[in-house]
Design a protein around this motif. Sequence first.
Motif, PDB file in Angstrom:
ATOM      1  N   LEU A  66       0.842  -1.192   0.000  1.00  0.00           N
ATOM      2  CA  LEU A  66       0.000   0.000   0.000  1.00  0.00           C
ATOM      3  C   LEU A  66       0.876   1.240   0.000  1.00  0.00           C
ATOM      4  O   LEU A  66       1.849   1.320   0.746  1.00  0.00           O
ATOM      5  N   SER A  67       0.500   2.217  -0.832  1.00  0.00           N
ATOM      6  CA  SER A  67       1.205   3.494  -0.827  1.00  0.00           C
ATOM      7  C   SER A  67       0.721   4.314   0.366  1.00  0.00           C
ATOM      8  O   SER A  67      -0.213   3.924   1.076  1.00  0.00           O
ATOM      9  N   ASN A  68       1.345   5.453   0.593  1.00  0.00           N
ATOM     10  CA  ASN A  68       0.958   6.322   1.714  1.00  0.00           C
ATOM     11  C   ASN A  68      -0.494   6.775   1.625  1.00  0.00           C
ATOM     12  O   ASN A  68      -1.135   7.007   2.640  1.00  0.00           O
ATOM     13  N   ASP A  69      -1.013   6.892   0.400  1.00  0.00           N
ATOM     14  CA  ASP A  69      -2.409   7.307   0.235  1.00  0.00           C
ATOM     15  C   ASP A  69      -3.349   6.112   0.049  1.00  0.00           C
ATOM     16  O   ASP A  69      -4.444   6.249  -0.493  1.00  0.00           O
ATOM     17  N   LYS A  70      -2.919   4.939   0.505  1.00  0.00           N
ATOM     18  CA  LYS A  70      -3.734   3.710   0.546  1.00  0.00           C
ATOM     19  C   LYS A  70      -4.108   3.162  -0.826  1.00  0.00           C
ATOM     20  O   LYS A  70      -5.159   2.550  -0.997  1.00  0.00           O
ATOM     21  N   ASN A  71      -3.254   3.341  -1.814  1.00  0.00           N
ATOM     22  CA  ASN A  71      -3.428   2.704  -3.114  1.00  0.00           C
ATOM     23  C   ASN A  71      -2.585   1.438  -3.154  1.00  0.00           C
ATOM     24  O   ASN A  71      -1.483   1.401  -2.614  1.00  0.00           O
ATOM     25  N   VAL A  72      -3.116   0.404  -3.806  1.00  0.00           N
ATOM     26  CA  VAL A  72      -2.373  -0.850  -3.938  1.00  0.00           C
ATOM     27  C   VAL A  72      -1.368  -0.711  -5.075  1.00  0.00           C
ATOM     28  O   VAL A  72      -1.734  -0.345  -6.194  1.00  0.00           O
ATOM     29  N   ILE A  73      -0.117  -1.002  -4.796  1.00  0.00           N
ATOM     30  CA  ILE A  73       0.970  -0.921  -5.760  1.00  0.00           C
ATOM     31  C   ILE A  73       1.553  -2.326  -5.939  1.00  0.00           C
ATOM     32  O   ILE A  73       1.701  -3.074  -4.975  1.00  0.00           O
ATOM     33  N   GLY A  74       1.898  -2.678  -7.171  1.00  0.00           N
ATOM     34  CA  GLY A  74       2.627  -3.915  -7.411  1.00  0.00           C
ATOM     35  C   GLY A  74       1.793  -5.143  -7.717  1.00  0.00           C
ATOM     36  O   GLY A  74       2.333  -6.244  -7.767  1.00  0.00           O
ATOM     37  N   LEU A  75       0.490  -4.992  -7.935  1.00  0.00           N
ATOM     38  CA  LEU A  75      -0.334  -6.142  -8.313  1.00  0.00           C
ATOM     39  C   LEU A  75      -0.356  -6.286  -9.828  1.00  0.00           C
ATOM     40  O   LEU A  75      -0.741  -5.366 -10.532  1.00  0.00           O
ATOM     41  N   PRO A  76       0.038  -7.430 -10.341  1.00  0.00           N
ATOM     42  CA  PRO A  76      -0.063  -7.659 -11.780  1.00  0.00           C
ATOM     43  C   PRO A  76      -1.534  -7.760 -12.184  1.00  0.00           C
ATOM     44  O   PRO A  76      -2.409  -7.979 -11.341  1.00  0.00           O
ATOM     45  N   SER A  77      -1.797  -7.632 -13.461  1.00  0.00           N
ATOM     46  CA  SER A  77      -3.170  -7.791 -13.936  1.00  0.00           C
ATOM     47  C   SER A  77      -3.612  -9.242 -13.750  1.00  0.00           C
ATOM     48  O   SER A  77      -2.800 -10.159 -13.696  1.00  0.00           O
ATOM     49  N   SER A  78      -4.919  -9.426 -13.628  1.00  0.00           N
ATOM     50  CA  SER A  78      -5.484 -10.758 -13.403  1.00  0.00           C
ATOM     51  C   SER A  78      -5.328 -11.638 -14.627  1.00  0.00           C
ATOM     52  O   SER A  78      -5.284 -11.164 -15.763  1.00  0.00           O
ATOM     53  N   ARG A  79      -5.259 -12.943 -14.354  1.00  0.00           N
ATOM     54  CA  ARG A  79      -5.189 -13.942 -15.410  1.00  0.00           C
ATOM     55  C   ARG A  79      -5.808 -15.229 -14.877  1.00  0.00           C
ATOM     56  O   ARG A  79      -5.645 -15.552 -13.700  1.00  0.00           O
ATOM     57  N   SER A  80      -6.481 -15.941 -15.703  1.00  0.00           N
ATOM     58  CA  SER A  80      -7.142 -17.178 -15.302  1.00  0.00           C
ATOM     59  C   SER A  80      -6.145 -18.167 -14.701  1.00  0.00           C
ATOM     60  O   SER A  80      -5.054 -18.353 -15.240  1.00  0.00           O
ATOM     61  N   ASN A  81      -6.507 -18.783 -13.589  1.00  0.00           N
ATOM     62  CA  ASN A  81      -5.714 -19.807 -12.895  1.00  0.00           C
ATOM     63  C   ASN A  81      -4.400 -19.302 -12.312  1.00  0.00           C
ATOM     64  O   ASN A  81      -3.502 -20.099 -12.046  1.00  0.00           O
ATOM     65  N   VAL A  82      -4.262 -18.003 -12.122  1.00  0.00           N
ATOM     66  CA  VAL A  82      -3.077 -17.429 -11.474  1.00  0.00           C
ATOM     67  C   VAL A  82      -3.541 -16.739 -10.194  1.00  0.00           C
ATOM     68  O   VAL A  82      -4.451 -15.919 -10.219  1.00  0.00           O
ATOM     69  N   TYR A  83      -2.919 -17.113  -9.069  1.00  0.00           N
ATOM     70  CA  TYR A  83      -3.296 -16.586  -7.764  1.00  0.00           C
ATOM     71  C   TYR A  83      -2.080 -15.942  -7.110  1.00  0.00           C
ATOM     72  O   TYR A  83      -0.963 -16.433  -7.251  1.00  0.00           O
ATOM     73  N   PHE A  84      -2.327 -14.863  -6.384  1.00  0.00           N
ATOM     74  CA  PHE A  84      -1.249 -14.096  -5.768  1.00  0.00           C
ATOM     75  C   PHE A  84      -1.407 -14.101  -4.251  1.00  0.00           C
ATOM     76  O   PHE A  84      -2.469 -13.747  -3.732  1.00  0.00           O
ATOM     77  N   ILE A  85      -0.347 -14.497  -3.544  1.00  0.00           N
ATOM     78  CA  ILE A  85      -0.331 -14.406  -2.087  1.00  0.00           C
ATOM     79  C   ILE A  85       0.123 -12.995  -1.735  1.00  0.00           C
ATOM     80  O   ILE A  85       1.166 -12.531  -2.201  1.00  0.00           O
ATOM     81  N   VAL A  86      -0.679 -12.305  -0.918  1.00  0.00           N
ATOM     82  CA  VAL A  86      -0.386 -10.926  -0.548  1.00  0.00           C
ATOM     83  C   VAL A  86      -0.533 -10.764   0.967  1.00  0.00           C
ATOM     84  O   VAL A  86      -1.056 -11.636   1.644  1.00  0.00           O
ATOM     85  N   LYS A  87      -0.085  -9.632   1.463  1.00  0.00           N
ATOM     86  CA  LYS A  87      -0.256  -9.319   2.885  1.00  0.00           C
ATOM     87  C   LYS A  87      -1.700  -8.897   3.133  1.00  0.00           C
ATOM     88  O   LYS A  87      -2.418  -8.485   2.226  1.00  0.00           O
ATOM     89  N   GLU A  88      -2.098  -8.983   4.384  1.00  0.00           N
ATOM     90  CA  GLU A  88      -3.497  -8.766   4.744  1.00  0.00           C
ATOM     91  C   GLU A  88      -4.030  -7.386   4.359  1.00  0.00           C
ATOM     92  O   GLU A  88      -5.157  -7.261   3.899  1.00  0.00           O
ATOM     93  N   GLU A  89      -3.228  -6.342   4.516  1.00  0.00           N
ATOM     94  CA  GLU A  89      -3.716  -4.997   4.181  1.00  0.00           C
ATOM     95  C   GLU A  89      -4.003  -4.854   2.680  1.00  0.00           C
ATOM     96  O   GLU A  89      -4.952  -4.184   2.284  1.00  0.00           O
ATOM     97  N   VAL A  90      -3.211  -5.503   1.841  1.00  0.00           N
ATOM     98  CA  VAL A  90      -3.457  -5.491   0.394  1.00  0.00           C
ATOM     99  C   VAL A  90      -4.717  -6.297   0.081  1.00  0.00           C
ATOM    100  O   VAL A  90      -5.565  -5.879  -0.699  1.00  0.00           O
ATOM    101  N   PHE A  91      -4.848  -7.441   0.735  1.00  0.00           N
ATOM    102  CA  PHE A  91      -6.009  -8.302   0.525  1.00  0.00           C
ATOM    103  C   PHE A  91      -7.304  -7.574   0.889  1.00  0.00           C
ATOM    104  O   PHE A  91      -8.290  -7.635   0.162  1.00  0.00           O
ATOM    105  N   LYS A  92      -7.305  -6.887   2.028  1.00  0.00           N
ATOM    106  CA  LYS A  92      -8.516  -6.199   2.503  1.00  0.00           C
ATOM    107  C   LYS A  92      -8.915  -5.043   1.597  1.00  0.00           C
ATOM    108  O   LYS A  92     -10.101  -4.788   1.401  1.00  0.00           O
ATOM    109  N   LEU A  93      -7.938  -4.341   1.063  1.00  0.00           N
ATOM    110  CA  LEU A  93      -8.252  -3.166   0.254  1.00  0.00           C
ATOM    111  C   LEU A  93      -8.681  -3.531  -1.164  1.00  0.00           C
ATOM    112  O   LEU A  93      -9.486  -2.840  -1.762  1.00  0.00           O
ATOM    113  N   SER A  94      -8.157  -4.612  -1.687  1.00  0.00           N
ATOM    114  CA  SER A  94      -8.482  -5.037  -3.046  1.00  0.00           C
ATOM    115  C   SER A  94      -9.558  -6.115  -2.989  1.00  0.00           C
ATOM    116  O   SER A  94      -9.522  -7.004  -2.158  1.00  0.00           O
TER     117      SER A  94
END
Length: 134
Positions: A66-94
């Motif tokens: 998360l940036s200082n203004d609470k934007n998610v940075i560093g998430l690639p675009s979605s793709r079928s059958n691809v899953y991303f493990i992230v930290k809880e604050e990123v998960f909650k915001l997205s």
Amino acid sequence: MVLLQIGGFMDKVRNAIAILYRDGQKYIALATRDGQLVINLTDSPIKIDGLDQELTIFPSGHIAFLSNDKNVIGLPSSRSNVYFIVKEEVFKLSKRSDLLLPKHIIVIDITKWGVKLHFKRKIYTKSKPQPKGR
């Protein structure tokens, strides 16, 4: 870089490591027997306990945060059958359905043929509005 560590027989697992090119970036991923890719977008190894084995998924080299203004940075675009493990604050915001927390992953089986995982998180989908009854 080693992505997958399973007790003492890491070298016996076939096709466990994959490389995904997305949005001009190279990601190291865990490839499952079911054709899914799991990418660790945190800064630390993720240890997942299985029935009788422990699976470690090492960082992919990219971090979602998360940036200082609470934007998610560093998430690639979605793709079928691809899953991303992230930290809880990123998960909650997205609200993306392809994001996981380590607690959502269950190791079903690890054999020389590969890794089988189960995601216990309910996948987020946009549902159609239901007509109001009278």
